[in-house]
Design an enzyme around this catalytic site. Sequence first.
Site, PDB file in Angstrom:
ATOM      1  N   GLU D  60       0.803  -1.226   0.000  1.00 53.37           N
ATOM      2  CA  GLU D  60       0.000   0.000   0.000  1.00 53.37           C
ATOM      3  C   GLU D  60       0.832   1.271   0.000  1.00 53.37           C
ATOM      4  OE1 GLU D  60      -0.811  -2.662   1.714  1.00 53.37           O
ATOM      5  OE2 GLU D  60      -2.909  -3.105   1.209  1.00 53.37           O
ATOM      6  N   HIS D 129      -9.915  -4.517  10.714  1.00 57.65           N
ATOM      7  CA  HIS D 129     -10.463  -4.420   9.353  1.00 57.65           C
ATOM      8  C   HIS D 129     -11.748  -3.610   9.288  1.00 57.65           C
ATOM      9  CE1 HIS D 129      -7.516  -7.411   8.474  1.00 57.65           C
ATOM     10  NE2 HIS D 129      -8.027  -7.770   7.322  1.00 57.65           N
TER      11      HIS D 129
END
Lengths: 342, 342, 325, 325
Positions: D60, D129
């Site tokens: 990322e 998450h």
Amino acid sequence: MSVAHSVEHSPVKSETVGQVERDRLRMMMLIRRFEERTYQEYTKPGQRIGGFCHLYSGQEAVAVGIAALYQKEKDYLINGYRDHGHSLALGMEARPAMAELFGRATGCSKGKGGSMHYFQAEVGNIGGHGIVGGQIPLGTGAAFSCWYKKTGGVCFTLFGDGAINQGTFNEALNLASLWKLPCIYIVENNHMAMGTQVDRSSAERDLAKRGSGFNMPFRNVDGNDVDVVIEEFGKAVDRARRGEGPSYLVANTYRFRGHSMSDAMKYRTKEELERARQRDPITIYDKRLRERGFIDDAWVESTESEVRSIVDDAVKFADASPHPDLSELYTDILSENYPLQK
Amino acid sequence: MSVAHSVEHSPVKSETVGQVERDRLRMMMLIRRFEERTYQEYTKPGQRIGGFCHLYSGQEAVAVGIAALYQKEKDYLINGYRDHGHSLALGMEARPAMAELFGRATGCSKGKGGSMHYFQAEVGNIGGHGIVGGQIPLGTGAAFSCWYKKTGGVCFTLFGDGAINQGTFNEALNLASLWKLPCIYIVENNHMAMGTQVDRSSAERDLAKRGSGFNMPFRNVDGNDVDVVIEEFGKAVDRARRGEGPSYLVANTYRFRGHSMSDAMKYRTKEELERARQRDPITIYDKRLRERGFIDDAWVESTESEVRSIVDDAVKFADASPHPDLSELYTDILSENYPLQK
Amino acid sequence: MPEIQFREALRQAMTEEMERDENVMLMGEEVGEYNGAYKVSEGMLAKFGPRRVLDTPISESAFSGIGVGAAMCGLRPIVEFMSWSFSLVAFDQLYNNAANVRYMSGGQFKVPVVFRGGNGIAHQLGATHSHRVEALYSRVPGLVVVSPSTPYDAKGLLKSSIRCDDPVMFLESELMLNDRGEVPEGDYTIPLGVADIKRAGDDVTLICWSKCVKMCLKAAEELEKHDVSAEVIDLRTLRPLDMPMIAESIRKTHRCVVVDEDWGYCGMGDGIRAKIYDELFDELDAPVARVSSEEVPVPFNHHLELAMQPSVEKVIAKVNEICYR
Amino acid sequence: MPEIQFREALRQAMTEEMERDENVMLMGEEVGEYNGAYKVSEGMLAKFGPRRVLDTPISESAFSGIGVGAAMCGLRPIVEFMSWSFSLVAFDQLYNNAANVRYMSGGQFKVPVVFRGGNGIAHQLGATHSHRVEALYSRVPGLVVVSPSTPYDAKGLLKSSIRCDDPVMFLESELMLNDRGEVPEGDYTIPLGVADIKRAGDDVTLICWSKCVKMCLKAAEELEKHDVSAEVIDLRTLRPLDMPMIAESIRKTHRCVVVDEDWGYCGMGDGIRAKIYDELFDELDAPVARVSSEEVPVPFNHHLELAMQPSVEKVIAKVNEICYR
Ligand SMILES: Cc1ncc(C[n+]2csc(CCOP(=O)(O)OP(=O)(O)O)c2C)c(N)n1
Ligand SMILES: Cc1ncc(C[n+]2csc(CCOP(=O)(O)OP(=O)(O)O)c2C)c(N)n1
Ligand SMILES: [Mg+2]
Ligand SMILES: [Mg+2]
């Protein structure tokens, strides 16, 4: 000789010849059964398991090989979210393991962690972790604590072939090697990161080479043969216990199931799966133990039904267990009470 | 032959033999003069330069070597915060460069960026950047834009020996190699990260090997010899322009000054500094050009006084320049006006 | 009581706690041989040796996670960020790992780690090196956030933070390290989660922490001359917030200004103001005002940099505004 | 008008903009051969090929920075985060690079990049998450934050975001991707920075965005039955905030509840409430209330997970509370 080697490493004391090996095969069978039953439970109507769920079927030799080398009183293990197998291999009962998937109060993390977050503090299982690569520094920290306290312990730090592309990989491996921390970095290379093959995620296809720049041993290991895992990982563990620092090992294996439950596996051919079945770690080890005369059909049958009943019992237990009380929402956040005067 | 090679790469058109070389030496002298004057300005009472300021003295051969290979109409360069030298080498005038240090409206970044944040869009200088390793993905993105538009351009992505221990290093190099992006990763190895010697920051002391796991060329380069820099970097640039992907180069050099102005350099011995002076890139190149008969005392003297007066003028200019108007506080944040209908 | 620098107070706290508990150690960039980028840890390597005072590579994600992991395994690490701005490259390790590991494990692990370093705007360090992280971390359940304003508080609070079994984000200020103040030698602690009235007053409550406390005290002096009596509350701990003390003060003054060096929108000041509105709406004779930095990246030019930030003048103006004078 | 799924609306926006502008491209994890982790980009690799639809490794920080760098150099990248929770490992690239590069360069560069993906709590994904990142990014000068609640808005807002020359954080919700709604084929855009009244009312203003809009509409229906007329404002853009529309509504209703799926303290809801208090204090007949998630990490167990979050019931209760009924 790998047997001798492994016994020397193994905390398990074997009364009779072949007991250690039978226990290992049994554990692989238990893990497989646990995962396959989990698959059924997850996919059947009136689903009682929710969230992301990543199955370990096919990779059992790695977890069981590590368990053979693992010394509960001083070692640590940390992992990604594909963490059921390792937890069982380190001795977690099937009941709290299954109950966690059901999100029940009796789960190994009280139903607060779920499939991706199995923890068992008393054996040094410092958890499954959901953020890819996020656990690598934590495992390095566990190894640091062993180094700092001079316990002779090591930390098995596991992650996937996709996780080596996170920045933490570079930072942690360099630091561990610089400080000679007793950290065993293990890539469980099942050749897929979700739907991405290794050759589409790593410019260097030989993942062992990804660890070549850190002045630490790096090598590929057959992750489908538990004896090879024990043999090869054992060298790295001995080295770490001697204070000579970390190693980087790539255990090449395969996952029989999809990445998670939602994965249609369009990327996979029947042929590939068939080839993989030929190298099923359980089949390989079963065959070897038969050759060694350690097991026979009867043993396999009885063990099959034993692990089946253990998992059946675990499902019943999970299903019968209560959901955490709503008050649990507010517990386990902080350890202290505030204002805090110490 | 390195001369021929470099000419072939150099955008500079030389009328007379040796002109290209003289221009390079002159630029190294200008950078050195700029930095040493900056040091004086920063440290003298009534200091008019503030903030972190990192001088480039001793590393000039890298920036000037790159400039020889740099094609302004299509290439990009990105750097850390030790960015004065590269900016001057790519053609930034001394005036806006010095004015930026003074934080004036006439500075290359309008006084909003300061020493660590020199930018010059029209030549593809996409900046100095303060967060160690933070610029590595950005430079990779610039290279991506060249790849995407098929311009044949490359991005020179520079960082220090300390920056290779950031996670972005692993992530970006792998991705650039996987996609064959025209990115030239250059470590300016001055052997120190602030007060930390390379052997205390990198487990692998040969920094070239830190780039060995990415399936791209990696090598050490003498960063004090501008001809070697041009020669070696040139191969990587040619490769990238041919679409064969990135390279990783370690330019070994030295910084004569402290990390920043506050650095007492207790970690450094007189002897070490003396040895380094023997390999001063300007001395080396000066000597070579004399041997080649390209320069003589007269040229050196006149060039000395030329660069001196350029820098004197830049300081006067900076000092006479206005501070940004307070209204500038609110400009250059967003490019659009909102609500935005497009 | 001896007068010492803020940095010395921090050093005393770390040194005393390391002497007290073998499991306490310090790691970070340049904390050892260089004696600390800002000389906070000066002499500590010489005193404790390289096992307990460790220089790290520039690998914030790694050494932050090492701090968390080691804390899970029985150590009590002190992790120094050269600047809290650099914690942004390790953000996941703090926001996810430090904060969640206890909860996700059903309480099986505690995480006694302290992260400390300079926070906020210093002197012309530019946009990337001047971040104020209090709101980023104070919003996270599982974290404790502390930010002292005096050498005395710094020592007492840091010792408490090191003894605390939860992850503590300890926010210092580079610009305060030279501040001098009276600090007792030897052991004392200041409780976490308890604010401190740095100046009593009746007309208006000024809520602040860290660098802005001095600013508010100056403003209070000025206001005094114009017969406005300001009470200055130094929060000291930003999470958990000491609402009882804030409430007591506002029940007295009915007016409040929160001074926050960060951007306003969704910042610390807004979080505090929201709590005040929720609990004390009927006590308020005026809106709870906020003095914060302008909503722009921190500019390099010093005039702009100063213009961006709260100031004594801005605080006084805001007080006058809500006192309708 | 054809009825399509939220994910299809997003896909139409990306596809149309890629057809319209050669410089627009898409990159992210599994966006290509796998057709997107949540099938948002289904078929786009086949349509545009591997040059314009790129599968990334799990990196990322790298691909976020590549998006920013490429945007500085003339491209208009769309970067998909499989989940915004994973942007935390790339936080510095967004919080520092995307937001500051224009300012630090004195305006020499624009950064036309869109970061998009699922935000917030989905279904039993656990603490790491399920992050709600709106407050983290909405507080940053230099960033634009958009969060649609319907397929129609999603397409129009995403097209505007792709055409926008500033970095846009586009926050979707995994749980809304199956939602269906009428969406015109072909080109239309919805302005950035403009909220939308999803339901008109006179007694109370419900401020919400993304997933919570449906919740507020349900609550409004219920309230209607008890003669409480609620106006539902869907912010759509969280930075810059459409204060004029909020002000107009509150000048009418004099009561307001902000519904925020995030933790309360220093969250989006507090930022919005603070602006309302600052601008509209005298218009308020009651405190500006907030319904937000409990201040705990997101638990795995579904009952706990639901109990943690805002709900129709909680919104109704809060409305009744501030309407003193
Ligand atoms: C930082 C981050 N990015 C993305 C994801 C989403 N994700 C979860 S697992 C996974 C694939 C990981 O593959 P690998 O590392 O090979 O492990 P495996 O699943 O094969 O065991 C991805 C992309 C995540 N959890 N964290
Ligand atoms: C992420 C981050 N951590 C720490 C710092 C503080 N810092 C600035 S420069 C520097 C040393 C970098 O050394 P190196 O990469 O070798 O570059 P050099 O200064 O030698 O050119 C450090 C630690 C920073 N700017 N960013
Ligand atoms: Mg994998
Ligand atoms: Mg260096």
